[in-house]
Design an enzyme around this catalytic site. Structure first.
Site, PDB file in Angstrom:
ATOM      1  CD1 TRP A 154      45.339  -9.622   2.506  1.00 19.82           C
ATOM      2  CD2 TRP A 154      47.541  -9.437   2.226  1.00 19.82           C
ATOM      3  NE1 TRP A 154      45.803  -8.744   3.454  1.00 19.82           N
ATOM      4  CE2 TRP A 154      47.156  -8.606   3.295  1.00 19.82           C
ATOM      5  CE3 TRP A 154      48.882  -9.470   1.851  1.00 19.82           C
ATOM      6  CZ2 TRP A 154      48.062  -7.837   4.013  1.00 19.82           C
ATOM      7  CZ3 TRP A 154      49.786  -8.694   2.565  1.00 19.82           C
ATOM      8  CH2 TRP A 154      49.385  -7.898   3.631  1.00 19.82           C
ATOM      9  CG  ASP A 155      44.067 -12.495   5.793  1.00 17.05           C
ATOM     10  OD1 ASP A 155      44.048 -12.425   7.028  1.00 17.05           O
ATOM     11  OD2 ASP A 155      43.886 -11.501   5.058  1.00 17.05           O
ATOM     12  CG  ASN A 191      38.688  -6.914   1.771  1.00 15.50           C
ATOM     13  OD1 ASN A 191      38.798  -5.734   2.062  1.00 15.50           O
ATOM     14  ND2 ASN A 191      39.163  -7.848   2.568  1.00 15.50           N
ATOM     15  NE  ARG A 200      37.799  -3.346   1.055  1.00 12.43           N
ATOM     16  CZ  ARG A 200      36.794  -2.881   1.784  1.00 12.43           C
ATOM     17  NH1 ARG A 200      35.978  -1.979   1.271  1.00 12.43           N
ATOM     18  NH2 ARG A 200      36.573  -3.338   3.001  1.00 12.43           N
ATOM     19  CB  SER A 201      40.537  -7.238  -5.299  1.00  9.02           C
ATOM     20  OG  SER A 201      41.082  -8.531  -5.256  1.00  9.02           O
ATOM     21  CD  GLN A 202      42.300  -8.536   1.675  1.00  7.51           C
ATOM     22  OE1 GLN A 202      42.418  -9.761   1.685  1.00  7.51           O
ATOM     23  NE2 GLN A 202      42.306  -7.831   2.796  1.00  7.51           N
ATOM     24  NE  ARG A 272      36.879   1.384   5.938  1.00  9.26           N
ATOM     25  CZ  ARG A 272      37.586   1.083   7.023  1.00  9.26           C
ATOM     26  NH1 ARG A 272      38.116  -0.130   7.156  1.00  9.26           N
ATOM     27  NH2 ARG A 272      37.761   1.975   7.984  1.00  9.26           N
ATOM     28  N   GLY A 305      45.209  -4.148   2.138  1.00  7.32           N
ATOM     29  CA  GLY A 305      45.496  -5.002   3.284  1.00  7.32           C
ATOM     30  C   GLY A 305      46.207  -4.265   4.404  1.00  7.32           C
ATOM     31  CG  ASP A 307      42.780  -2.485   6.440  1.00  7.92           C
ATOM     32  OD1 ASP A 307      43.660  -3.357   6.517  1.00  7.92           O
ATOM     33  OD2 ASP A 307      41.574  -2.755   6.458  1.00  7.92           O
ATOM     34  CD  GLU A 490      44.633  -8.535  14.121  1.00  7.72           C
ATOM     35  OE1 GLU A 490      44.348  -8.626  12.916  1.00  7.72           O
ATOM     36  OE2 GLU A 490      44.003  -7.834  14.917  1.00  7.72           O
TER      37      GLU A 490
END
Length: 544
Positions: A154-155, A191, A200-202, A272, A305, A307, A490
């Site tokens: 997603w970034d 991700n 996983r995805s995002q 993780r 996202g 987290d 960030e």
């Protein structure tokens, strides 16, 4: 965090034997590359527990100097020998990742610095070192920077905003090509392009990436990537057809009235690998829950996202109460609505009317479910706890996503914008939430992508004044930090105290991909707004 003494580390490792090693050694059930925790079994546990590297992400990003199975066999043969040194073994068998420092020339203005950063943050990894966690991608791509040495899903959409502004449509197309290749290979966009991210995805921004390119290149782009958009939709909806009311499977939830919405999930339920010790510690703080349940919720929050954030906490304060998989998030469902609409458009372009009608129907049902289940009577869109059968009360910037995709009725959009203005807008920009928990996706932090979502939502629904106020405040925060530290970061503190953001499980990172993309886009909007100012409007009267 300084490394722990080895004796303390080994004591903690003994506590973990029942948690991970068995899972780490089980056979990989897919043809995907195995992540480091499965490749290295107890070696992985011992390295992370002993904190051979201060950052848990370092070891999982390291490149093995030999075949992983050979390394593991050597470790098992040598670890009991007198004088054995775990650190020396790791140093001999692994090459740690090389950080590329961002070292710009002095005297750069903000725009000049961002333009300089694009090539500095561009990577080309068509071939990745064998045995490592990096997944090769066919085309160049932009990384966030710092410890984030790989591309993130997603970034990248927010990064692409800036690449388009810089005239780098070629790199925008390259990154779409990379994500499409991942969908074709894995069935989804992970991700990030690391083996330990494959489960996983995002947030699903692929359709928005396609639409971003189509705005410059024409609708043929939408038709070209239609098969990949449909595969991504199938990934998010896997298991939906068998669900009864009140049931969930993977990323899909069927609510009590039969409405179908989505949640975040992870196909694994272990700590993780890149945050192993932190996840083990969190599970220990939740003694009344199975550790695997806690780890799944931590991983699902990583897919979001956000987290980590109070959005996912049972008590709204503590990470130990995390219950991500019990929550239907408003932002995720708005993005999936956009995906369904994009697929319907692509099917129309392809003259597949049955497909167009099907996905148009999916989109209409999702809009109805969002309006019925995710609207809070206090005047904003909210997440829904499907296990408890009630809305979450704390406002968050995620409330703006139905506006961002143009799905909100105008009256509800107006109320949502007012709530965001009153609850979240600080002197330095829009905060992620109102809660102060010490987590990075909570107050007082503001993130560039959320500023863009808010700006576009306000402009779309007739509040350019609010967009301009938000932009001015956030850009002032960015310019203040850049003026003193000569970098983009960030996240930023937006409550008026100024400075770089904090909190979370790792130090503040600079670079920074999505901040660069959003900031240069907001600078462009500021220039346009100065040429055509918005009508003055009385600020919302907010109860304090």
């Amino acid at each position: 965090m300084p490394p722990r003494p080895l004796s303390a580390a080994l004591a903690l490792a003994a506590l973990l034997v029942s948690a991970l090693p068995a899972a780490a050694q089980r056979a990989v059930a897919t043809p995907w590359p195995a992540p480091p925790d499965k490749l290295y079994a107890e070696l992985f546990v011992d390295v992370q527990t002993a904190q051979v590297y201060a950052d848990q992400k370092t070891f999982v990003d390291a490149t093995p100097r030999d075949d992983p199975a050979t390394i593991l066999a050597s470790y098992r043969a040598q670890r009991g020998a007198p004088g054995f040194s775990l650190k020396a073994f790791v140093d001999a068998h692994f090459e740690p990742p090389a950080d590329t420092p961002v070292d710009p020339p002095s005297g750069q203005g903000l725009r000049e610095h961002i333009a300089w950063l694009w090539p500095a943050l561009t990577r080309d990894t068509a071939h990745a070192p064998p045995g490592g966690s990096l997944l090769p991608l066919p085309r160049p791509y932009v990384v966030p920077g710092g410890r984030f040495r790989e591309g993130y899903y997603w970034d990248s959409w927010f990064t692409m905003l800036g690449l388009q502004e810089a005239g780098r449509e070629d790199l925008v197309d390259d990154m779409i090509e990379n994500f499409a290749s991942e969908i074709d290979r894995f069935g989804h966009i992970p991700n990030g392009n690391r083996s330990y991210y494959l489960s996983r995805s995002q947030p699903p921004f692929f359709a928005l990436m396609v639409e971003l390119a189509a705005a410059r290149e024409g609708d043929a782009v939408v038709e070209r990537w239609l098969p990949e958009m449909r595969r991504e939709h199938a990934y998010w909806m896997r298991g939906a057809e068998a669900l009864k009311p009140g049931q969930a499977a993977a990323r899909v939830v069927r609510l009590a009235d039969g409405a179908l919405l989505n949640r975040y999930w992870d196909d694994e339920d272990t700590p993780r690998p890149e945050s192993y010790l932190q996840d083990v510690a969190t599970a220990k703080q939740s003694p009344d829950r199975p550790p695997a349940e806690v780890w799944r919720d931590l991983r699902a929050a990583a897919e979001s996202g956000w987290d980590f954030s109070s959005r996912w906490f049972g008590d709204g304060r503590s990470l130990a109460t995390i219950r991500t998989t019990a929550i239907v998030p408003v932002d995720l469902n708005a993005l999936l609505l956009e995906l369904e609409r994009a697929i319907a458009k692509g099917c129309t372009l392809a003259a597949d009317q049955a497909c167009a009608a099907q996905f148009d129907g999916f989109a209409k049902h999702r809009v109805a479910a969002i309006e019925h289940h995710l609207w809070h009577p206090h005047g904003y869109y909210a997440d829904y706890d499907w296990r408890l059968g009630k809305l979450r009360d704390e406002p968050s910037a995620a409330m703006l996503y139905p506006l961002f995709v143009g799905a909100a009725p105008r009256d509800r959009a107006a109320r949502t914008l007012r709530t965001a203005e009153c609850a979240l807008l600080g002197q330095g920009g829009l905060a992620a939430t109102t809660a102060h928990t010490g987590q990075q996706w909570d107050a007082p932090n503001g993130w560039a992508p959320l500023q863009w979502i808010a700006d576009q939502s306000a402009r779309r629904y007739g509040r350019p004044d609010l967009a301009q106020a938000l932009d001015a405040r956030f850009l002032a925060s960015v310019e203040r930090v850049y003026g003193s530290e000569h970098k983009l970061v960030e996240k930023y503190v937006v409550d008026g105290s100024g400075g770089s953001g904090g909190g979370g499980e790792y130090p503040l990172q600079d670079g920074f991909g999505w901040t660069n993309g959003v900031v240069v886009s907001l600078l462009d909007l500021r220039d346009q707004d100065r040429a055509a100012p918005a009508p003055r409007r009385t600020p919302a009267r907010c109860a304090r």
